[in-house]
Design a protein around this motif. Structure first.
Motif, PDB file in Angstrom:
ATOM      1  N   GLU A  76      97.894  55.176  40.900  1.00 33.42           N
ATOM      2  CA  GLU A  76      98.103  53.734  40.760  1.00 33.42           C
ATOM      3  C   GLU A  76      98.813  53.161  41.977  1.00 33.42           C
ATOM      4  OE1 GLU A  76      99.698  52.171  37.127  1.00 33.42           O
ATOM      5  OE2 GLU A  76      98.434  53.504  35.910  1.00 33.42           O
ATOM      6  N   ARG A  77      99.753  53.892  42.500  1.00 31.87           N
ATOM      7  CA  ARG A  77     100.513  53.413  43.661  1.00 31.87           C
ATOM      8  C   ARG A  77      99.800  53.703  44.982  1.00 31.87           C
ATOM      9  NH1 ARG A  77     106.502  55.169  45.378  1.00 31.87           N
ATOM     10  NH2 ARG A  77     106.769  53.614  46.990  1.00 31.87           N
ATOM     11  N   PHE A  78      99.095  54.841  45.051  1.00 26.12           N
ATOM     12  CA  PHE A  78      98.416  55.264  46.274  1.00 26.12           C
ATOM     13  C   PHE A  78      96.958  55.593  45.942  1.00 26.12           C
ATOM     14  CE2 PHE A  78     102.861  56.808  46.425  1.00 26.12           C
ATOM     15  CZ  PHE A  78     103.333  55.994  47.437  1.00 26.12           C
ATOM     16  N   PRO A  79      96.098  54.580  45.863  1.00 34.28           N
ATOM     17  CA  PRO A  79      94.735  54.788  45.357  1.00 34.28           C
ATOM     18  C   PRO A  79      93.793  55.529  46.307  1.00 34.28           C
ATOM     19  CG  PRO A  79      95.049  52.494  45.985  1.00 34.28           C
ATOM     20  CD  PRO A  79      96.388  53.170  46.117  1.00 34.28           C
ATOM     21  N   GLN A  80      94.167  55.676  47.570  1.00 29.95           N
ATOM     22  CA  GLN A  80      93.243  56.307  48.521  1.00 29.95           C
ATOM     23  C   GLN A  80      93.883  57.477  49.257  1.00 29.95           C
ATOM     24  OE1 GLN A  80      92.083  53.095  51.127  1.00 29.95           O
ATOM     25  NE2 GLN A  80      90.311  52.637  49.849  1.00 29.95           N
TER      26      GLN A  80
END
Length: 181
Positions: A76-80
């Protein structure tokens, strides 16, 4: 020559030791990217790839959700997850080492991919039941090993005699089918 990843035929796979005795394997199927590659000038190989971190799949829903959680990828915080090459070298007729910046959870570290060029072929290209080809496709495989702790992926549990639940070292294998632009 510019190439675009064919997402339906490209994937990033990983494996980690579990409980010090076996391997857990998983994959990311939602991988997009591009390559600059000319077989006549292979030293100019460049790669730019992005993976949807939430596409992580190991076949076990509870484990997959844990891997997506803040304990691991924090999707959710770092989608990639991203890789962008910074240099490369030819090490054999079809083998290359490509160095680049790998970003996981907003931490960026330099890693080296060992890449093998599998060749290129003219192929059909089907859209809506119509062959709109031919298209030129090329295949590549890649391998690297990272230490997940370097990227802030540090959740673990201790086992007797100094063992851990999940190994810090993660093997990554890439399979890329790319289409010439």
């Amino acid at each position: 020559m510019k190439w675009t990843f064919e997402p339906g035929h490209s994937a990033a796979e990983f494996r980690a030791r579990h409980m010090m005795v076996t391997w857990v394997r998983g994959s990311f199927k939602n991988m997009h990217g591009s390559l600059d590659f000319d077989p006549a000038n292979p030293r100019a190989l460049a790669v730019d790839a992005t993976i949807d971190a939430s596409s992580c799949w190991t076949g076990e829903p509870t484990r997959d959700n844990h891997l997506r959680s803040p304990d691991f990828l924090s999707c959710e915080r770092f989608p990639q997850i991203r890789f962008k090459s910074t240099g490369g070298a030819e090490v054999g007729p079809t083998d290359y080492r490509v160095t680049g910046d790998l970003t996981i959870r907003d931490a960026t570290k330099s890693v080296t991919l060992n890449i093998r060029y599998l060749g290129m072929w003219q192929t059909p290209w089907w859209e809506d039941g119509v062959d709109k080809g031919p298209k030129t496709r090329a295949g590549f495989t890649g391998y690297t090993r990272i230490d997940r702790y370097d990227f802030g992926v540090a959740w673990n549990g201790k086992l007797p005699d100094g063992g851990v639940v999940v190994s810090p070292q993660i093997d990554i294998v890439l399979d890329v089918e790319a289409v010439a632009d």
